[in-house]
Design a protein around this motif. Structure first.
Motif, PDB file in Angstrom:
ATOM      1  N   MET A 127       0.804  -1.197   0.024  1.00  0.00           N
ATOM      2  CA  MET A 127      -0.079  -0.092  -0.007  1.00  0.00           C
ATOM      3  C   MET A 127       0.761   1.171  -0.036  1.00  0.00           C
ATOM      4  O   MET A 127       0.530   2.237  -0.808  1.00  0.00           O
ATOM      5  N   THR A 128       2.144   1.205   0.717  1.00  0.00           N
ATOM      6  CA  THR A 128       2.962   2.510   0.798  1.00  0.00           C
ATOM      7  C   THR A 128       3.444   2.706  -0.532  1.00  0.00           C
ATOM      8  O   THR A 128       3.746   3.886  -0.877  1.00  0.00           O
ATOM      9  N   GLN A 129       3.986   1.616  -1.184  1.00  0.00           N
ATOM     10  CA  GLN A 129       4.532   1.656  -2.319  1.00  0.00           C
ATOM     11  C   GLN A 129       3.757   2.323  -3.593  1.00  0.00           C
ATOM     12  O   GLN A 129       4.135   3.103  -4.290  1.00  0.00           O
ATOM     13  N   ASP A 130       2.490   1.851  -3.432  1.00  0.00           N
ATOM     14  CA  ASP A 130       1.665   1.883  -4.454  1.00  0.00           C
ATOM     15  C   ASP A 130       1.153   3.648  -4.420  1.00  0.00           C
ATOM     16  O   ASP A 130       1.114   4.149  -5.597  1.00  0.00           O
ATOM     17  N   ILE A 131       0.879   3.980  -3.031  1.00  0.00           N
ATOM     18  CA  ILE A 131       0.298   5.367  -2.745  1.00  0.00           C
ATOM     19  C   ILE A 131       1.372   6.198  -3.090  1.00  0.00           C
ATOM     20  O   ILE A 131       1.191   7.713  -3.597  1.00  0.00           O
ATOM     21  N   THR A 132       2.591   5.985  -2.402  1.00  0.00           N
ATOM     22  CA  THR A 132       3.692   6.682  -2.925  1.00  0.00           C
ATOM     23  C   THR A 132       4.210   6.976  -4.325  1.00  0.00           C
ATOM     24  O   THR A 132       4.377   8.397  -4.754  1.00  0.00           O
ATOM     25  N   GLN A 133       4.154   6.105  -4.783  1.00  0.00           N
ATOM     26  CA  GLN A 133       4.203   6.145  -6.376  1.00  0.00           C
ATOM     27  C   GLN A 133       3.214   6.898  -7.163  1.00  0.00           C
ATOM     28  O   GLN A 133       3.519   7.873  -8.106  1.00  0.00           O
ATOM     29  N   LEU A 134       1.949   6.689  -6.779  1.00  0.00           N
ATOM     30  CA  LEU A 134       1.117   7.252  -7.361  1.00  0.00           C
ATOM     31  C   LEU A 134       0.779   8.975  -7.221  1.00  0.00           C
ATOM     32  O   LEU A 134       0.493   9.892  -7.993  1.00  0.00           O
ATOM     33  N   TYR A 135       1.151   9.378  -5.927  1.00  0.00           N
ATOM     34  CA  TYR A 135       1.333  10.865  -5.599  1.00  0.00           C
ATOM     35  C   TYR A 135       2.747  11.428  -5.529  1.00  0.00           C
ATOM     36  O   TYR A 135       2.908  12.491  -4.923  1.00  0.00           O
ATOM     37  N   SER A 136       3.776  10.684  -6.342  1.00  0.00           N
ATOM     38  CA  SER A 136       5.003  11.141  -6.469  1.00  0.00           C
ATOM     39  C   SER A 136       5.512  11.700  -5.219  1.00  0.00           C
ATOM     40  O   SER A 136       6.174  12.611  -4.907  1.00  0.00           O
ATOM     41  N   ASN A 137       5.431  10.711  -4.221  1.00  0.00           N
ATOM     42  CA  ASN A 137       6.014  10.911  -2.877  1.00  0.00           C
ATOM     43  C   ASN A 137       5.662  11.869  -2.029  1.00  0.00           C
ATOM     44  O   ASN A 137       5.829  12.107  -0.818  1.00  0.00           O
ATOM     45  N   LYS A 138       4.343  12.666  -2.432  1.00  0.00           N
ATOM     46  CA  LYS A 138       3.861  13.665  -1.712  1.00  0.00           C
ATOM     47  C   LYS A 138       2.483  13.180  -0.887  1.00  0.00           C
ATOM     48  O   LYS A 138       1.160  13.207  -1.353  1.00  0.00           O
TER      49      LYS A 138
END
Length: 343
Positions: free
Chosen positions: A247-258
């Motif tokens: 979940m962390t990897q997918d969401i950080t990639q989706l929002y460009s670490n923001k």
């Protein structure tokens, strides 16, 4: 002597149980623009929504009652989303690289979701936000988007989840007809649906702030039950860590670490406390009347308007009383006695 020793051991056991049952807030991912102090003090439950609001750049009605929040170094790199996973029950969550904060429970943790959600709704229109919450194996939306998460029934989710590669190690070591295992598979399948479809939702909306909140309840009955072998509990714990990592990897990639990713361990309440709360709900308590939130504004407006009108009428009355009743005055012209005398 034996009685005193038994009493001491009992007290130590109670204290150890209280320490074990303490809830915790884990920051799994935090942008570099948000900084905490090196020493993290315990945080009150009522301050969690304030802390999460600050990480997204929201202003607060009052200062944060948590001294370990340092600063936001770059207001132009504020997080655009917050993902919170609330683990209900005993999990003993351990994840590398997290910032762990003990929680001093003063109220129910779920109330912080309502505060956090309302602040986002007040600042952004429905076209500029995405708000999703997983509860009771269903994802609830509060946006003008199609809710495609709950198209499948629980039986369909179960059948699809039993075929997932991520769950095969656990399913091969347990009874697949077990009630707790079925609940776990359905809940995980719902989360996997979210991870697969959130990317499409993100691209369909021009959102400025997105909130994702997941109440995960199905792991605790397995991790905290003696009927399951230690190997099963170990596999379930690894599965939980892998889920948080994905979940962390997918969401950080989706929002460009923001993005801010947090995990809240919400421990079980004491059974005596739960029973007392349920008993109090059935009683006719002498509670204060619940006023409308705008009551104080309406009261102040009506009160000051009434006072202003009363002062104005009094002033006009005094002024007219002291007017000289000459023939060119309004008092003379409006007096009925003057009409009789002129006739």
């Amino acid at each position: 002597m034996a009685t005193v020793l038994n009493a001491v051991l009992m007290i130590l056991a109670i204290v150890a149980q209280e320490v074990k049952c303490q809830s915790n807030l884990h920051f799994v991912y935090l942008p570099k623009s948000v900084r905490f102090s090196p020493k993290l003090d315990p945080i009150k439950t009522s301050s969690i929504a304030d802390l999460l609001s600050l990480t997204l750049g929201y202003s607060l009605p009052k200062s944060l009652d948590w001294k370990s929040f340092d600063s936001i170094t770059d207001v132009f790199s504020l997080p655009k989303a917050c993902l919170t996973v609330r683990l209900v029950g005993q999990h003993n969550f351990e994840f590398d690289g997290t910032q762990d904060i003990p929680i001093e429970e003063t109220q129910e943790l779920i109330t912080q979701w309502d505060v956090f959600r309302q602040r986002t709704e007040q600042r952004f229109s429905s076209e500029n936000r995405v708000i999703l919450r997983l509860d009771s194996q269903e994802i609830l939306t509060n946006n003008q988007i199609d809710n495609k998460f709950n198209i499948l029934s629980n039986d369909e989710k179960l059948n699809k989840g039993l075929k997932r590669l991520e769950l095969q190690e656990l399913l091969s070591n347990v009874d697949q007809n077990d009630k707790n295992i079925k609940s776990l598979v359905i809940e995980l399948e719902t989360i996997y649906q979210f991870l697969e479809m959130v990317n499409g939702i993100r691209h369909k909306t021009s959102s400025f702030r997105d909130l994702y909140w997941f109440d995960v309840r199905s792991f605790a009955p397995i991790l905290d039950h003696n009927k399951y072998d230690e190997s099963v509990r170990r596999i379930a714990r690894n599965l939980l860590n892998s889920l948080i990592e994905k979940m962390t990897q997918d969401i950080t990639q989706l929002y460009s670490n923001k993005v801010v990713v947090t995990v809240i361990e919400d421990r079980y309440q004491s059974p005596h406390l739960i029973r007392n709360v349920r008993a109090s709900e059935d009683k006719d308590l002498n509670l204060a009347h619940v006023f409308d939130p705008n009551f104080h504004s309406a009261f102040a407006t009506i009160a000051f308007t009434t006072i202003l009108i009363a002062v104005a009428v009094f002033g006009i009355s005094v002024a007219m009383w002291n007017i000289d009743p000459g023939k060119d005055s309004i008092i003379y012209r409006m007096t009925s006695q003057r009409i009789k005398k002129d006739q």
